[in-house]
Design a protein around this motif. Structure first.
Motif, PDB file in Angstrom:
ATOM      1  N   GLU A  80      12.603 -15.542  -1.109  1.00 19.05           N
ATOM      2  CA  GLU A  80      11.902 -16.612  -0.296  1.00 19.05           C
ATOM      3  C   GLU A  80      12.399 -16.385   1.144  1.00 19.05           C
ATOM      4  O   GLU A  80      11.303 -16.636   2.049  1.00 19.05           O
ATOM      5  CB  GLU A  80      12.444 -18.059  -0.974  1.00 19.05           C
ATOM      6  CG  GLU A  80      11.950 -18.314  -2.074  1.00 19.05           C
ATOM      7  CD  GLU A  80      10.588 -18.396  -2.327  1.00 19.05           C
ATOM      8  OE1 GLU A  80       9.704 -18.877  -1.529  1.00 19.05           O
ATOM      9  OE2 GLU A  80      10.061 -17.687  -3.158  1.00 19.05           O
ATOM     10  N   LEU A  81      13.379 -15.902   1.712  1.00 18.75           N
ATOM     11  CA  LEU A  81      13.754 -15.662   3.222  1.00 18.75           C
ATOM     12  C   LEU A  81      12.738 -14.596   3.712  1.00 18.75           C
ATOM     13  O   LEU A  81      12.206 -14.798   4.564  1.00 18.75           O
ATOM     14  CB  LEU A  81      15.222 -15.392   3.234  1.00 18.75           C
ATOM     15  CG  LEU A  81      15.762 -15.074   4.657  1.00 18.75           C
ATOM     16  CD1 LEU A  81      15.767 -16.380   5.400  1.00 18.75           C
ATOM     17  CD2 LEU A  81      16.986 -14.406   4.452  1.00 18.75           C
ATOM     18  N   GLY A  82      12.640 -13.663   2.786  1.00 24.00           N
ATOM     19  CA  GLY A  82      11.645 -12.206   3.275  1.00 24.00           C
ATOM     20  C   GLY A  82      10.202 -12.939   3.272  1.00 24.00           C
ATOM     21  O   GLY A  82       9.750 -12.466   4.132  1.00 24.00           O
ATOM     22  N   LYS A  83       9.843 -13.854   2.558  1.00 21.48           N
ATOM     23  CA  LYS A  83       8.352 -14.515   2.633  1.00 21.48           C
ATOM     24  C   LYS A  83       8.312 -15.258   4.214  1.00 21.48           C
ATOM     25  O   LYS A  83       7.232 -15.161   4.744  1.00 21.48           O
ATOM     26  CB  LYS A  83       8.100 -15.357   1.541  1.00 21.48           C
ATOM     27  CG  LYS A  83       7.978 -14.535   0.250  1.00 21.48           C
ATOM     28  CD  LYS A  83       7.662 -15.405  -0.971  1.00 21.48           C
ATOM     29  CE  LYS A  83       7.627 -14.624  -2.247  1.00 21.48           C
ATOM     30  NZ  LYS A  83       7.500 -15.566  -3.530  1.00 21.48           N
ATOM     31  N   LYS A  84       9.312 -15.858   4.429  1.00 25.61           N
ATOM     32  CA  LYS A  84       9.356 -16.492   5.654  1.00 25.61           C
ATOM     33  C   LYS A  84       9.354 -15.425   6.732  1.00 25.61           C
ATOM     34  O   LYS A  84       8.988 -16.012   7.966  1.00 25.61           O
ATOM     35  CB  LYS A  84      10.711 -17.681   5.734  1.00 25.61           C
ATOM     36  CG  LYS A  84      10.362 -18.853   4.735  1.00 25.61           C
ATOM     37  CD  LYS A  84      11.702 -19.605   4.691  1.00 25.61           C
ATOM     38  CE  LYS A  84      11.815 -20.705   3.548  1.00 25.61           C
ATOM     39  NZ  LYS A  84      12.959 -21.459   3.731  1.00 25.61           N
ATOM     40  N   ALA A  85      10.211 -14.578   6.507  1.00 26.30           N
ATOM     41  CA  ALA A  85      10.371 -13.447   7.533  1.00 26.30           C
ATOM     42  C   ALA A  85       9.112 -12.984   7.963  1.00 26.30           C
ATOM     43  O   ALA A  85       8.698 -12.733   9.329  1.00 26.30           O
ATOM     44  CB  ALA A  85      11.120 -12.671   7.231  1.00 26.30           C
ATOM     45  N   VAL A  86       8.228 -12.703   6.979  1.00 30.74           N
ATOM     46  CA  VAL A  86       6.761 -12.407   7.331  1.00 30.74           C
ATOM     47  C   VAL A  86       6.046 -13.148   8.116  1.00 30.74           C
ATOM     48  O   VAL A  86       5.367 -12.493   9.151  1.00 30.74           O
ATOM     49  CB  VAL A  86       6.088 -12.209   5.956  1.00 30.74           C
ATOM     50  CG1 VAL A  86       4.352 -11.759   6.236  1.00 30.74           C
ATOM     51  CG2 VAL A  86       6.507 -10.984   4.819  1.00 30.74           C
ATOM     52  N   ALA A  87       6.052 -14.599   7.823  1.00 28.02           N
ATOM     53  CA  ALA A  87       5.364 -15.308   8.835  1.00 28.02           C
ATOM     54  C   ALA A  87       6.123 -15.642  10.352  1.00 28.02           C
ATOM     55  O   ALA A  87       5.023 -15.375  11.175  1.00 28.02           O
ATOM     56  CB  ALA A  87       5.552 -16.844   8.331  1.00 28.02           C
ATOM     57  N   THR A 133       0.938 -11.270   5.288  1.00 31.53           N
ATOM     58  CA  THR A 133       0.751 -11.047   6.476  1.00 31.53           C
ATOM     59  C   THR A 133      -0.649 -11.416   7.021  1.00 31.53           C
ATOM     60  O   THR A 133      -1.649 -10.925   6.415  1.00 31.53           O
ATOM     61  CB  THR A 133       1.103  -9.599   6.879  1.00 31.53           C
ATOM     62  OG1 THR A 133       1.047  -9.619   8.329  1.00 31.53           O
ATOM     63  CG2 THR A 133       0.181  -8.857   6.186  1.00 31.53           C
ATOM     64  N   LYS A 134      -0.668 -11.795   8.276  1.00 30.00           N
ATOM     65  CA  LYS A 134      -1.977 -12.309   8.873  1.00 30.00           C
ATOM     66  C   LYS A 134      -2.281 -11.117   9.961  1.00 30.00           C
ATOM     67  O   LYS A 134      -3.469 -11.214  10.670  1.00 30.00           O
ATOM     68  CB  LYS A 134      -1.918 -13.577   9.576  1.00 30.00           C
ATOM     69  CG  LYS A 134      -1.659 -14.770   8.533  1.00 30.00           C
ATOM     70  CD  LYS A 134      -1.761 -16.165   9.489  1.00 30.00           C
ATOM     71  CE  LYS A 134      -1.895 -17.403   8.432  1.00 30.00           C
ATOM     72  NZ  LYS A 134      -0.902 -17.224   7.092  1.00 30.00           N
ATOM     73  N   ALA A 135      -1.413 -10.027  10.085  1.00 31.41           N
ATOM     74  CA  ALA A 135      -1.659  -8.930  10.720  1.00 31.41           C
ATOM     75  C   ALA A 135      -1.416  -7.582  10.241  1.00 31.41           C
ATOM     76  O   ALA A 135      -0.881  -7.729   8.991  1.00 31.41           O
ATOM     77  CB  ALA A 135      -0.780  -9.123  12.114  1.00 31.41           C
ATOM     78  N   PRO A 136      -2.053  -6.709  10.889  1.00 30.79           N
ATOM     79  CA  PRO A 136      -1.978  -5.348  10.253  1.00 30.79           C
ATOM     80  C   PRO A 136      -0.265  -4.808  10.310  1.00 30.79           C
ATOM     81  O   PRO A 136       0.519  -5.309  11.060  1.00 30.79           O
ATOM     82  CB  PRO A 136      -2.955  -4.421  11.020  1.00 30.79           C
ATOM     83  CG  PRO A 136      -3.092  -5.160  12.224  1.00 30.79           C
ATOM     84  CD  PRO A 136      -2.759  -6.451  12.141  1.00 30.79           C
ATOM     85  N   VAL A 137       0.002  -4.054   9.234  1.00 28.91           N
ATOM     86  CA  VAL A 137       1.133  -3.484   9.386  1.00 28.91           C
ATOM     87  C   VAL A 137       1.347  -1.921   9.547  1.00 28.91           C
ATOM     88  O   VAL A 137       0.073  -1.184   9.531  1.00 28.91           O
ATOM     89  CB  VAL A 137       1.899  -3.935   7.847  1.00 28.91           C
ATOM     90  CG1 VAL A 137       1.861  -5.221   7.435  1.00 28.91           C
ATOM     91  CG2 VAL A 137       1.082  -2.827   6.697  1.00 28.91           C
ATOM     92  N   VAL A 138       2.548  -1.480   9.683  1.00 29.74           N
ATOM     93  CA  VAL A 138       2.636   0.185   9.728  1.00 29.74           C
ATOM     94  C   VAL A 138       3.496   0.501   8.607  1.00 29.74           C
ATOM     95  O   VAL A 138       4.593  -0.123   8.632  1.00 29.74           O
ATOM     96  CB  VAL A 138       3.278   0.342  11.251  1.00 29.74           C
ATOM     97  CG1 VAL A 138       3.771   1.834  11.179  1.00 29.74           C
ATOM     98  CG2 VAL A 138       2.108   0.144  12.257  1.00 29.74           C
ATOM     99  N   ALA A 139       3.265   1.522   8.166  1.00 29.27           N
ATOM    100  CA  ALA A 139       4.381   2.312   7.247  1.00 29.27           C
ATOM    101  C   ALA A 139       4.669   3.514   8.074  1.00 29.27           C
ATOM    102  O   ALA A 139       4.304   4.689   8.418  1.00 29.27           O
ATOM    103  CB  ALA A 139       3.662   2.895   6.004  1.00 29.27           C
ATOM    104  N   SER A 140       5.807   3.299   8.931  1.00 31.89           N
ATOM    105  CA  SER A 140       6.366   4.095  10.250  1.00 31.89           C
ATOM    106  C   SER A 140       6.829   5.419   9.403  1.00 31.89           C
ATOM    107  O   SER A 140       6.726   6.485  10.406  1.00 31.89           O
ATOM    108  CB  SER A 140       7.306   3.259  10.942  1.00 31.89           C
ATOM    109  OG  SER A 140       8.706   3.520  10.370  1.00 31.89           O
TER     110      SER A 140
END
Length: 425
Positions: A204-211, A237-244
């Motif tokens: 649940e913390l991780g989901k909040k972290a995304v926002a 996510t509302k934004a694109p991501v990167v797999a670095s």
């Protein structure tokens, strides 16, 4: 490979450089000349590398062309304009004391990285926006983008994300080798007591972290996440991501690598997959190396695996929990094999991975990352000073300057710009 193994990795690097002339077909002088001309015109950006905790002192000072795979003379030789450099701390105990230790170590890396720009302001600068990267490289300096790999230092305090963003962090990776309080890793520390699918993806913390990361304009790095956690990040996510620093599972079948479905999901998100030059994930180890690895597993009572170079088992079947001291010895012996120059992948095999991902998801969604100073490096691209070899090989395969510019940083900057614009809106 953990930072505690950095000294061993430097020895392997030195050996690899000695054997490079026999196992690497050097690019033509014409292609090297063309590569140098291209690098002078584009933003060449390594999506992920690391520094050891000893960095910045003596032989490892950033101004010395020393044993580190990254330093200012090497980036100038390779005409590399910038990099996302990790404030990386290995996964430790998930206790209050463990989190405090992780934060202290992260502060140490932060001070090392920011001190490069303070000590050598005419050669390096911290970049906080894509516009900064372009301004810095036009001034002939190296742009350092601060990233976090392994969000365990957050603990269960979401305000830590705000604090690190205020300090300049612009890329955030949830996990490394082991679950934490934010998410499940693609490589849970089963030998240290982790469970598969502990959070069933994100906590649940991780989901909040995304926002919160979206709101702050910090790029989310999905490398190393479990399949469920990656899917949940992409759904939230509302934004694109990167797999670095990720590779193709079609080439090496391991949860650390991305399946075709995951690659396509990141494309649909508008994100970027930066193909990683960590040899063990570039091409399968030969049977001889697998035999050595299984002998090490047997010595420590670790379940054997077929054709897998991962230090952690893939299932909980037959797993016994090791002490941290025993695991450290096992891991060191294991990485002595996987990091051996004898089994190092070649630059050609690395670019084969780039080819595969480009064909699967398109040139607009692929990047380049070295993972230097954390086990990364292939014969032909052993340090940032050899970065022109990557471009020369891309030219040999018919990539245009426009395509090379996208791979070498253009795609990352596009995603970063989108992430920051969505945060502002």
């Amino acid at each position: 490979m953990h930072n505690s193994l950095f000294r061993k990795s430097r020895v392997g690097l030195a050996v690899a450089l000695l054997v490079a002339t026999t196992s690497f077909a050097a690019p033509s002088a014409d292609n090297l000349q063309k590569a140098a001309a291209i690098h002078k015109q584009i933003v060449t950006f390594d999506n992920h590398l690391d520094i050891p905790f000893e960095y910045g002192v003596g032989a490892l000072d950033a101004a010395n062309n020393g044993e580190s795979q990254f330093d200012l003379p090497k980036v100038e030789q390779g005409i590399l304009k910038g990099a996302a450099i990790a404030i990386f701390v290995p996964q430790g105990p998930r206790t209050a004391e463990g989190v405090q230790q992780a934060r202290a170590k992260a502060e140490q890396k932060y001070e090392i990285l920011t001190s490069i720009a303070k000590k050598y302001p005419d050669r390096a600068e911290i970049a906080y926006t894509p516009a900064d990267v372009r301004r810095i490289e036009k001034a002939g300096k190296f742009a350092i983008v601060l990233s976090i790999l392994n969000g365990s230092l957050i603990g269960n305090d979401l305000s830590q994300i705000d604090a690190w963003q205020a300090k300049g962090v612009r890329l955030f990776g949830f996990t490394h080798n082991g679950n934490n309080d934010l998410a499940d890793s693609s490589r849970p520390h089963l030998l240290l007591g982790d469970k598969l699918d502990e959070h069933k993806g994100l906590s649940e913390l991780g989901k909040k972290a995304v926002a919160r990361l979206n709101e702050l304009g910090v790029v989310i790095d999905v490398s190393q996440l479990s399949g469920n956690a990656l899917a949940q990040v992409l759904s939230l996510t509302k934004a694109p991501v990167v797999a670095s620093h990720s590779n193709a599972r079609a080439i090496i079948d391991h949860p650390r690598n991305l399946s075709d479905e995951q690659l396509l999901a990141i494309k649909k998100n508008g994100g970027v997959v930066a193909v990683n030059a960590y040899s063990s994930w570039v091409r399968p180890l030969p049977p001889e190396a697998q035999t050595k690895l299984n002998a090490i597993r047997a010595k420590y009572g670790v379940p054997q695996e077929a054709n897998i170079a991962g230090v952690q088992p893939l299932t909980e079947k037959g797993v016994k929990v090791l002490s941290r001291e025993t695991f450290a010895k096992y891991s060191e012996e294991f990485h002595d094999v996987t990091g051996s120059a004898e089994y190092r992948a070649s630059l050609e095999e690395y670019v084969n991975q780039i080819d595969y991902v480009v064909k699967k998801i398109g040139i607009d969604h692929v990047g380049i990352s070295s993972d230097f100073n954390h086990g990364g490096g292939v014969t032909g691209w052993n340090n940032e000073g050899e970065s022109l070899n990557v471009t020369a090989e891309l030219l040999r395969r018919g990539y245009s300057q426009e395509q090379i510019a996208k791979l070498w940083g253009g795609n990352f900057l596009r995603v970063w710009e989108k992430v920051q614009s969505l945060a502002r809106s």
